[in-house]
Write a protein that holds these residues in place. Structure first.
Motif, PDB file in Angstrom:
ATOM      1  N   THR A  80       1.283  -1.042  -0.303  1.00  0.00           N
ATOM      2  CA  THR A  80      -0.049   0.048  -0.025  1.00  0.00           C
ATOM      3  C   THR A  80       0.785   1.247  -0.078  1.00  0.00           C
ATOM      4  O   THR A  80       1.192   1.407   1.113  1.00  0.00           O
ATOM      5  CB  THR A  80      -1.230   0.211   1.183  1.00  0.00           C
ATOM      6  N   PRO A  81       0.264   1.898  -0.656  1.00  0.00           N
ATOM      7  CA  PRO A  81       1.649   3.136  -1.012  1.00  0.00           C
ATOM      8  C   PRO A  81       1.522   4.981  -0.505  1.00  0.00           C
ATOM      9  O   PRO A  81      -0.159   4.158   0.073  1.00  0.00           O
ATOM     10  CB  PRO A  81       1.662   3.438  -2.839  1.00  0.00           C
ATOM     11  N   ASP A  82       2.041   5.328  -0.691  1.00  0.00           N
ATOM     12  CA  ASP A  82       0.808   6.881  -0.104  1.00  0.00           C
ATOM     13  C   ASP A  82       0.149   7.349  -1.293  1.00  0.00           C
ATOM     14  O   ASP A  82       0.445   6.845  -2.165  1.00  0.00           O
ATOM     15  CB  ASP A  82       2.130   8.107   0.447  1.00  0.00           C
ATOM     16  N   PRO A  83      -0.676   8.434  -0.182  1.00  0.00           N
ATOM     17  CA  PRO A  83      -1.186   8.405  -1.088  1.00  0.00           C
ATOM     18  C   PRO A  83      -1.490   9.541  -2.768  1.00  0.00           C
ATOM     19  O   PRO A  83      -0.187   9.942  -2.321  1.00  0.00           O
ATOM     20  CB  PRO A  83      -2.683   9.881  -0.227  1.00  0.00           C
ATOM     21  N   ALA A  84      -1.848   8.681  -3.390  1.00  0.00           N
ATOM     22  CA  ALA A  84      -1.034  10.470  -4.583  1.00  0.00           C
ATOM     23  C   ALA A  84      -0.698   9.172  -5.719  1.00  0.00           C
ATOM     24  O   ALA A  84       0.340   9.833  -6.925  1.00  0.00           O
ATOM     25  CB  ALA A  84      -1.290  10.948  -4.860  1.00  0.00           C
ATOM     26  N   ARG A  85      -0.016   7.828  -5.069  1.00  0.00           N
ATOM     27  CA  ARG A  85       1.715   7.214  -4.999  1.00  0.00           C
ATOM     28  C   ARG A  85       0.774   6.069  -6.076  1.00  0.00           C
ATOM     29  O   ARG A  85       0.079   5.625  -5.460  1.00  0.00           O
ATOM     30  CB  ARG A  85       2.226   7.239  -5.376  1.00  0.00           C
ATOM     31  N   THR A  86       1.480   5.690  -7.328  1.00  0.00           N
ATOM     32  CA  THR A  86       1.328   4.041  -8.247  1.00  0.00           C
ATOM     33  C   THR A  86       2.452   3.056  -7.602  1.00  0.00           C
ATOM     34  O   THR A  86       2.169   2.331  -7.615  1.00  0.00           O
ATOM     35  CB  THR A  86       0.856   4.700  -9.348  1.00  0.00           C
ATOM     36  N   ALA A  87       3.498   3.623  -7.046  1.00  0.00           N
ATOM     37  CA  ALA A  87       4.355   3.387  -6.454  1.00  0.00           C
ATOM     38  C   ALA A  87       5.338   3.323  -5.472  1.00  0.00           C
ATOM     39  O   ALA A  87       4.902   4.528  -4.743  1.00  0.00           O
ATOM     40  CB  ALA A  87       5.724   2.884  -7.419  1.00  0.00           C
ATOM     41  N   CYS A  88       4.948   2.431  -4.421  1.00  0.00           N
ATOM     42  CA  CYS A  88       5.945   2.415  -2.611  1.00  0.00           C
ATOM     43  C   CYS A  88       7.154   3.486  -2.734  1.00  0.00           C
ATOM     44  O   CYS A  88       7.900   2.720  -3.256  1.00  0.00           O
ATOM     45  CB  CYS A  88       5.624   1.505  -1.986  1.00  0.00           C
ATOM     46  N   GLN A  89       7.291   3.835  -1.338  1.00  0.00           N
ATOM     47  CA  GLN A  89       8.964   4.077  -1.393  1.00  0.00           C
ATOM     48  C   GLN A  89       9.380   3.148  -1.576  1.00  0.00           C
ATOM     49  O   GLN A  89      10.947   3.337  -2.007  1.00  0.00           O
ATOM     50  CB  GLN A  89       9.330   4.752   0.127  1.00  0.00           C
ATOM     51  N   PRO A  90      10.250   2.020  -1.115  1.00  0.00           N
ATOM     52  CA  PRO A  90      10.546   0.929  -1.035  1.00  0.00           C
ATOM     53  C   PRO A  90      10.872   0.833  -2.905  1.00  0.00           C
ATOM     54  O   PRO A  90      12.146   0.582  -3.108  1.00  0.00           O
ATOM     55  CB  PRO A  90      10.147  -0.603  -0.267  1.00  0.00           C
ATOM     56  N   VAL A 122       7.154   9.641 -11.668  1.00  0.00           N
ATOM     57  CA  VAL A 122       7.931   8.318 -12.420  1.00  0.00           C
ATOM     58  C   VAL A 122       7.023   7.582 -11.258  1.00  0.00           C
ATOM     59  O   VAL A 122       6.064   6.870 -11.874  1.00  0.00           O
ATOM     60  CB  VAL A 122       8.243   8.040 -12.564  1.00  0.00           C
ATOM     61  N   VAL A 123       6.678   7.650 -10.324  1.00  0.00           N
ATOM     62  CA  VAL A 123       5.954   6.337  -9.133  1.00  0.00           C
ATOM     63  C   VAL A 123       5.032   7.292  -8.612  1.00  0.00           C
ATOM     64  O   VAL A 123       3.568   7.213  -7.587  1.00  0.00           O
ATOM     65  CB  VAL A 123       6.721   7.261  -7.659  1.00  0.00           C
ATOM     66  N   THR A 124       3.662   7.892  -9.306  1.00  0.00           N
ATOM     67  CA  THR A 124       2.255   8.838  -9.417  1.00  0.00           C
ATOM     68  C   THR A 124       1.846   8.158 -11.021  1.00  0.00           C
ATOM     69  O   THR A 124       0.787   8.711 -11.118  1.00  0.00           O
ATOM     70  CB  THR A 124       2.552  10.457  -9.686  1.00  0.00           C
ATOM     71  N   ALA A 125       2.826   7.730 -11.822  1.00  0.00           N
ATOM     72  CA  ALA A 125       2.096   7.211 -13.346  1.00  0.00           C
ATOM     73  C   ALA A 125       1.713   6.032 -12.943  1.00  0.00           C
ATOM     74  O   ALA A 125       2.007   5.111 -12.333  1.00  0.00           O
ATOM     75  CB  ALA A 125       3.134   7.705 -14.465  1.00  0.00           C
ATOM     76  N   TYR A 171      18.897   3.610   0.223  1.00  0.00           N
ATOM     77  CA  TYR A 171      18.674   3.068   1.144  1.00  0.00           C
ATOM     78  C   TYR A 171      19.474   2.026   2.011  1.00  0.00           C
ATOM     79  O   TYR A 171      19.823   1.074   1.135  1.00  0.00           O
ATOM     80  CB  TYR A 171      17.330   3.300   1.585  1.00  0.00           C
ATOM     81  N   ILE A 172      19.763   1.659   3.524  1.00  0.00           N
ATOM     82  CA  ILE A 172      19.343   0.902   3.878  1.00  0.00           C
ATOM     83  C   ILE A 172      18.337  -0.111   4.190  1.00  0.00           C
ATOM     84  O   ILE A 172      17.476   1.312   5.051  1.00  0.00           O
ATOM     85  CB  ILE A 172      20.329   0.533   5.263  1.00  0.00           C
ATOM     86  N   ASP A 173      17.541  -1.674   3.658  1.00  0.00           N
ATOM     87  CA  ASP A 173      16.323  -1.992   4.247  1.00  0.00           C
ATOM     88  C   ASP A 173      16.761  -2.917   4.673  1.00  0.00           C
ATOM     89  O   ASP A 173      17.409  -4.184   4.835  1.00  0.00           O
ATOM     90  CB  ASP A 173      16.147  -2.510   2.764  1.00  0.00           C
ATOM     91  N   CYS A 174      15.184  -3.456   5.410  1.00  0.00           N
ATOM     92  CA  CYS A 174      14.705  -4.725   6.308  1.00  0.00           C
ATOM     93  C   CYS A 174      14.306  -5.727   5.197  1.00  0.00           C
ATOM     94  O   CYS A 174      12.735  -4.776   4.405  1.00  0.00           O
ATOM     95  CB  CYS A 174      14.074  -4.194   7.427  1.00  0.00           C
ATOM     96  N   GLU A 175      14.662  -6.020   5.108  1.00  0.00           N
ATOM     97  CA  GLU A 175      14.197  -7.495   4.223  1.00  0.00           C
ATOM     98  C   GLU A 175      13.295  -7.855   5.273  1.00  0.00           C
ATOM     99  O   GLU A 175      11.773  -8.819   4.329  1.00  0.00           O
ATOM    100  CB  GLU A 175      15.584  -8.584   4.013  1.00  0.00           C
ATOM    101  N   ALA A 176      12.772  -8.060   5.760  1.00  0.00           N
ATOM    102  CA  ALA A 176      11.479  -8.666   6.894  1.00  0.00           C
ATOM    103  C   ALA A 176      10.080  -8.118   6.599  1.00  0.00           C
ATOM    104  O   ALA A 176       9.234  -8.469   6.805  1.00  0.00           O
ATOM    105  CB  ALA A 176      12.332  -8.959   8.541  1.00  0.00           C
ATOM    106  N   CYS A 177      10.407  -6.435   7.204  1.00  0.00           N
ATOM    107  CA  CYS A 177       9.657  -5.264   7.160  1.00  0.00           C
ATOM    108  C   CYS A 177       9.436  -4.891   6.034  1.00  0.00           C
ATOM    109  O   CYS A 177       8.561  -4.163   5.185  1.00  0.00           O
ATOM    110  CB  CYS A 177       9.072  -4.760   8.732  1.00  0.00           C
ATOM    111  N   GLY A 178      10.135  -4.110   5.213  1.00  0.00           N
ATOM    112  CA  GLY A 178      10.472  -3.117   4.517  1.00  0.00           C
ATOM    113  C   GLY A 178      10.649  -2.334   4.457  1.00  0.00           C
ATOM    114  O   GLY A 178      11.405  -0.903   4.094  1.00  0.00           O
TER     115      GLY A 178
END
Length: 233
Positions: free
Chosen positions: A10-20, A136-139, A189-196
């Motif tokens: 589930t991305p932020d509102p108005a986005r079609t791609a999430c932050q990760p 791009v992340v809203t397209a 970014y540094i990311d968490c493979e468990a929770c993103g």
């Protein structure tokens, strides 16, 4: 509520791609430019057959002096509609043609049909697209863009025989406490493979400075207790 068109989070509102997934797109674009010197170094064949002949009879033809599929990747880009949301060509296309097609898609969205994206001297199409990532992340086509970009990078890696490495971080994730934090080559970014969860390097350093000293003390206490227990038994 709409889902991310790439990973279905589930991305932020108005986005079609999430932050990760935005971080992934940026990393792929960064890798395309970083791989260009390796592609150029992979262009030429090692050697031709001695004397221009092959065994088995018949006349030998000189081999193509360069590797054809690498030459295709490095060919000059074009703004013709061969890639992007309205693509009319399938199969391998030069990397700059593919990226220029998606830049044209951005320009069409922001300016209107037929708009031509402007690229400053010395700027690559990968850098151009990274600069327009907020759009791009809203397209509606971001999922297709990710698919083509990921395929392009896989083609490049197959030539250069490189794979991004993942370096594990010592500290646990601040969100889920799993020891699953890591940073992959090209990623911002540094990311968490468990929770993103995503952390900047500065955020991770501050987090590590807070949690690691207590964890180290706990480790020492556990080791001491284990040693004393064994001595007493």
């Amino acid at each position: 509520m709409s889902l991310c068109l790439i990973c279905h989070r589930t991305p932020d509102p108005a986005r079609t791609a999430c932050q990760p997934c935005e971080a992934t797109l940026r990393a792929l674009l960064l890798e395309v430019d970083a791989q260009r010197p390796l592609l150029a170094a992979s262009l030429y064949l090692g050697a031709a057959p001695a004397g221009g002949r092959v065994t088995g009879g018949g006349r030998a033809h000189s081999p193509l002096p360069v590797r054809g599929h690498v030459l295709t990747l490095l060919a000059a880009g074009t703004l013709d509609a061969v890639t992007g949301p309205r693509a009319d060509q399938s199969g391998d296309v030069p990397l700059d043609t593919l990226l220029a097609g998606w830049a044209a898609a951005v320009a069409n969205d922001l300016v209107g049909p037929g708009a031509v994206p402007f690229r400053r001297r010395g700027m690559t199409w990968a850098t151009w697209l990274a600069a327009y990532m907020p759009h791009v992340v809203t397209a509606s086509w971001v999922g297709a863009f990710h698919t083509e970009l990921d395929d392009l990078v896989r083609r490049i890696r197959a030539v250069t025989t490189t794979e991004p490495r993942r370096n594990a971080m010592q500290a646990p994730c601040p969100s889920c406490m799993a020891f699953a934090l890591g940073r992959t080559d090209w990623q911002t970014y540094i990311d968490c493979e468990a929770c993103g969860t995503l952390l900047t390097p500065a955020e991770y350093d501050a987090h590590r400075a807070t949690v690691m000293p207590p964890l180290a003390r706990i480790g020492v206490l556990i080791a001491a207790h284990t040693h004393l227990t064994r001595e007493a038994s």
